[in-house]
Design a protein around this motif. Structure first.
Motif, PDB file in Angstrom:
ATOM      1  N   THR A 161      37.752  31.889  45.006  1.00 56.39           N
ATOM      2  CA  THR A 161      37.241  32.188  43.671  1.00 56.39           C
ATOM      3  C   THR A 161      38.169  31.600  42.621  1.00 56.39           C
ATOM      4  O   THR A 161      39.393  31.674  42.764  1.00 56.39           O
ATOM      5  CB  THR A 161      37.107  33.717  43.488  1.00 56.39           C
ATOM      6  N   VAL A 162      37.568  31.015  41.588  1.00 57.14           N
ATOM      7  CA  VAL A 162      38.337  30.399  40.500  1.00 57.14           C
ATOM      8  C   VAL A 162      37.852  30.979  39.179  1.00 57.14           C
ATOM      9  O   VAL A 162      36.656  30.947  38.882  1.00 57.14           O
ATOM     10  CB  VAL A 162      38.173  28.862  40.492  1.00 57.14           C
ATOM     11  N   ALA A 163      38.783  31.518  38.398  1.00 51.78           N
ATOM     12  CA  ALA A 163      38.512  32.029  37.053  1.00 51.78           C
ATOM     13  C   ALA A 163      39.491  31.333  36.112  1.00 51.78           C
ATOM     14  O   ALA A 163      40.694  31.534  36.221  1.00 51.78           O
ATOM     15  CB  ALA A 163      38.699  33.539  37.010  1.00 51.78           C
ATOM     16  N   SER A 164      38.967  30.494  35.217  1.00 53.83           N
ATOM     17  CA  SER A 164      39.881  29.656  34.430  1.00 53.83           C
ATOM     18  C   SER A 164      40.428  30.309  33.166  1.00 53.83           C
ATOM     19  O   SER A 164      41.405  29.828  32.607  1.00 53.83           O
ATOM     20  CB  SER A 164      39.204  28.328  34.071  1.00 53.83           C
ATOM     21  N   ALA A 165      39.832  31.395  32.709  1.00 50.38           N
ATOM     22  CA  ALA A 165      40.347  32.064  31.504  1.00 50.38           C
ATOM     23  C   ALA A 165      41.573  32.899  31.862  1.00 50.38           C
ATOM     24  O   ALA A 165      41.658  33.438  32.955  1.00 50.38           O
ATOM     25  CB  ALA A 165      39.275  32.948  30.890  1.00 50.38           C
ATOM     26  N   GLY A 166      42.508  33.015  30.939  1.00 50.58           N
ATOM     27  CA  GLY A 166      43.686  33.830  31.213  1.00 50.58           C
ATOM     28  C   GLY A 166      44.641  33.926  30.047  1.00 50.58           C
ATOM     29  O   GLY A 166      45.826  34.190  30.222  1.00 50.58           O
ATOM     30  N   ASP A 167      44.140  33.716  28.851  1.00 50.31           N
ATOM     31  CA  ASP A 167      45.019  33.772  27.684  1.00 50.31           C
ATOM     32  C   ASP A 167      45.300  35.197  27.221  1.00 50.31           C
ATOM     33  O   ASP A 167      46.247  35.427  26.482  1.00 50.31           O
ATOM     34  CB  ASP A 167      44.426  32.970  26.521  1.00 50.31           C
ATOM     35  N   SER A 168      44.503  36.148  27.653  1.00 55.86           N
ATOM     36  CA  SER A 168      44.711  37.530  27.224  1.00 55.86           C
ATOM     37  C   SER A 168      44.731  38.454  28.441  1.00 55.86           C
ATOM     38  O   SER A 168      44.272  38.086  29.523  1.00 55.86           O
ATOM     39  CB  SER A 168      43.583  37.969  26.281  1.00 55.86           C
ATOM     40  N   GLU A 169      45.236  39.653  28.215  1.00 56.98           N
ATOM     41  CA  GLU A 169      45.237  40.651  29.282  1.00 56.98           C
ATOM     42  C   GLU A 169      43.808  40.942  29.732  1.00 56.98           C
ATOM     43  O   GLU A 169      43.535  41.085  30.927  1.00 56.98           O
ATOM     44  CB  GLU A 169      45.903  41.933  28.793  1.00 56.98           C
ATOM     45  N   LYS A 170      42.876  40.992  28.786  1.00 57.24           N
ATOM     46  CA  LYS A 170      41.474  41.264  29.114  1.00 57.24           C
ATOM     47  C   LYS A 170      40.921  40.183  30.049  1.00 57.24           C
ATOM     48  O   LYS A 170      40.244  40.486  31.027  1.00 57.24           O
ATOM     49  CB  LYS A 170      40.647  41.344  27.832  1.00 57.24           C
ATOM     50  N   GLU A 171      41.190  38.924  29.745  1.00 58.45           N
ATOM     51  CA  GLU A 171      40.690  37.834  30.581  1.00 58.45           C
ATOM     52  C   GLU A 171      41.294  37.878  31.981  1.00 58.45           C
ATOM     53  O   GLU A 171      40.594  37.650  32.972  1.00 58.45           O
ATOM     54  CB  GLU A 171      40.973  36.477  29.932  1.00 58.45           C
ATOM     55  N   VAL A 172      42.570  38.198  32.069  1.00 55.95           N
ATOM     56  CA  VAL A 172      43.219  38.302  33.382  1.00 55.95           C
ATOM     57  C   VAL A 172      42.638  39.474  34.158  1.00 55.95           C
ATOM     58  O   VAL A 172      42.336  39.365  35.350  1.00 55.95           O
ATOM     59  CB  VAL A 172      44.759  38.435  33.232  1.00 55.95           C
ATOM     60  N   SER A 173      42.431  40.597  33.479  1.00 53.59           N
ATOM     61  CA  SER A 173      41.830  41.768  34.114  1.00 53.59           C
ATOM     62  C   SER A 173      40.422  41.460  34.618  1.00 53.59           C
ATOM     63  O   SER A 173      40.042  41.860  35.724  1.00 53.59           O
ATOM     64  CB  SER A 173      41.811  42.928  33.117  1.00 53.59           C
ATOM     65  N   GLU A 174      39.653  40.722  33.823  1.00 56.08           N
ATOM     66  CA  GLU A 174      38.304  40.325  34.237  1.00 56.08           C
ATOM     67  C   GLU A 174      38.349  39.372  35.432  1.00 56.08           C
ATOM     68  O   GLU A 174      37.489  39.435  36.312  1.00 56.08           O
ATOM     69  CB  GLU A 174      37.553  39.687  33.064  1.00 56.08           C
ATOM     70  N   ALA A 175      39.347  38.505  35.468  1.00 52.64           N
ATOM     71  CA  ALA A 175      39.497  37.593  36.612  1.00 52.64           C
ATOM     72  C   ALA A 175      39.773  38.383  37.889  1.00 52.64           C
ATOM     73  O   ALA A 175      39.150  38.145  38.933  1.00 52.64           O
ATOM     74  CB  ALA A 175      40.621  36.586  36.354  1.00 52.64           C
ATOM     75  N   VAL A 176      40.667  39.345  37.803  1.00 47.01           N
ATOM     76  CA  VAL A 176      40.996  40.169  38.980  1.00 47.01           C
ATOM     77  C   VAL A 176      39.771  40.959  39.426  1.00 47.01           C
ATOM     78  O   VAL A 176      39.483  41.052  40.628  1.00 47.01           O
ATOM     79  CB  VAL A 176      42.199  41.103  38.679  1.00 47.01           C
ATOM     80  N   ALA A 177      39.014  41.487  38.469  1.00 50.32           N
ATOM     81  CA  ALA A 177      37.789  42.219  38.815  1.00 50.32           C
ATOM     82  C   ALA A 177      36.786  41.285  39.495  1.00 50.32           C
ATOM     83  O   ALA A 177      36.111  41.679  40.453  1.00 50.32           O
ATOM     84  CB  ALA A 177      37.178  42.846  37.559  1.00 50.32           C
ATOM     85  N   TRP A 178      36.697  40.048  39.038  1.00 54.67           N
ATOM     86  CA  TRP A 178      35.806  39.051  39.648  1.00 54.67           C
ATOM     87  C   TRP A 178      36.267  38.741  41.070  1.00 54.67           C
ATOM     88  O   TRP A 178      35.468  38.633  41.986  1.00 54.67           O
ATOM     89  CB  TRP A 178      35.761  37.819  38.760  1.00 54.67           C
ATOM     90  N   PHE A 179      37.567  38.606  41.265  1.00 53.98           N
ATOM     91  CA  PHE A 179      38.104  38.385  42.618  1.00 53.98           C
ATOM     92  C   PHE A 179      37.680  39.527  43.545  1.00 53.98           C
ATOM     93  O   PHE A 179      37.248  39.298  44.669  1.00 53.98           O
ATOM     94  CB  PHE A 179      39.629  38.297  42.620  1.00 53.98           C
ATOM     95  N   GLU A 180      37.849  40.750  43.060  1.00 50.79           N
ATOM     96  CA  GLU A 180      37.512  41.916  43.879  1.00 50.79           C
ATOM     97  C   GLU A 180      36.003  41.996  44.142  1.00 50.79           C
ATOM     98  O   GLU A 180      35.581  42.318  45.253  1.00 50.79           O
ATOM     99  CB  GLU A 180      38.035  43.187  43.202  1.00 50.79           C
ATOM    100  N   LYS A 181      35.203  41.663  43.145  1.00 50.34           N
ATOM    101  CA  LYS A 181      33.749  41.713  43.311  1.00 50.34           C
ATOM    102  C   LYS A 181      33.280  40.690  44.349  1.00 50.34           C
ATOM    103  O   LYS A 181      32.387  40.979  45.145  1.00 50.34           O
ATOM    104  CB  LYS A 181      33.052  41.456  41.974  1.00 50.34           C
ATOM    105  N   THR A 182      33.866  39.507  44.337  1.00 55.06           N
ATOM    106  CA  THR A 182      33.450  38.469  45.291  1.00 55.06           C
ATOM    107  C   THR A 182      34.041  38.692  46.676  1.00 55.06           C
ATOM    108  O   THR A 182      33.601  38.071  47.634  1.00 55.06           O
ATOM    109  CB  THR A 182      33.859  37.060  44.807  1.00 55.06           C
ATOM    110  N   GLY A 183      35.035  39.582  46.772  1.00 58.90           N
ATOM    111  CA  GLY A 183      35.690  39.795  48.064  1.00 58.90           C
ATOM    112  C   GLY A 183      36.422  38.558  48.539  1.00 58.90           C
ATOM    113  O   GLY A 183      36.478  38.268  49.733  1.00 58.90           O
TER     114      GLY A 183
END
Length: 168
Positions: free
Chosen positions: A84-106
């Motif tokens: 899984t690749v999430a390219s946003a990460g400039d804010s804590e919210k974006e990083v948190s959303e990336a981690v949630a996406w990682f967990e959702k995709t397993g």
């Protein structure tokens, strides 16, 4: 789950490097891809995903001033392994959303961007992420002269530093 965080200050090419990584994954493993998933639409056609990423990269690599960088959230399944690749990460919210996406995709392996300090770094540290410093040019006084060189550096980092991490 392994998390690799491409870490750097703003405007050093973290997002485009992660897009280039995803492009490399799609091209290198195209025939072995079992499924491509985009966060906003779900399962999608791998050829359409490839074309969309290429178009975004082409548009952003034109080096226009104040051009908007469109972030991506993709997952790909190759031989049973989910990357899984999430390219946003400039804010804590974006990083948190990336981690949630990682967990959702397993996912087995997740790649994201993050700044050099702040709550996003703390969250990824808690998740056991490996931090990879974003290669970038420093002390360039006339940035317009170095954009193509910086883009070449982004391509190198995607192919030579990040891509090999998925085959481990």
């Amino acid at each position: 789950m392994e998390i690799y965080a491409l870490q750097g200050v703003s405007n050093t090419g973290k997002s485009i490097t992660l897009k280039l990584l995803f492009l490399e994954i799609l091209e290198k493993y195209f025939d072995k891809i079992e499924e491509v998933r985009e966060k906003s639409v779900g399962i999608c056609d791998k050829k359409q995903a490839l074309d969309k990423i290429k178009a975004q990269i082409f548009k952003e690599s034109k080096f226009e001033e104040n051009s908007y960088v469109e972030n991506i959230n993709y997952s790909v399944k190759i031989n049973g392994k989910i990357i899984t690749v999430a390219s946003a990460g400039d804010s804590e919210k974006e990083v948190s959303e990336a981690v949630a996406w990682f967990e959702k995709t397993g996912c087995d392996i997740g790649f994201c961007a993050v700044r050099t300090k702040g709550n996003g770094v703390e969250l990824l540290t808690q998740k056991g992420a490996a931090f990879i410093k974003k290669a970038h040019l420093t002390n360039a006084t006339d940035w317009s002269k170095f954009k193509e060189t910086a883009y070449s550096l982004d391509i190198w980092q995607a192919k030579e530093v990040l891509l090999p991490l998925i085959s481990n």
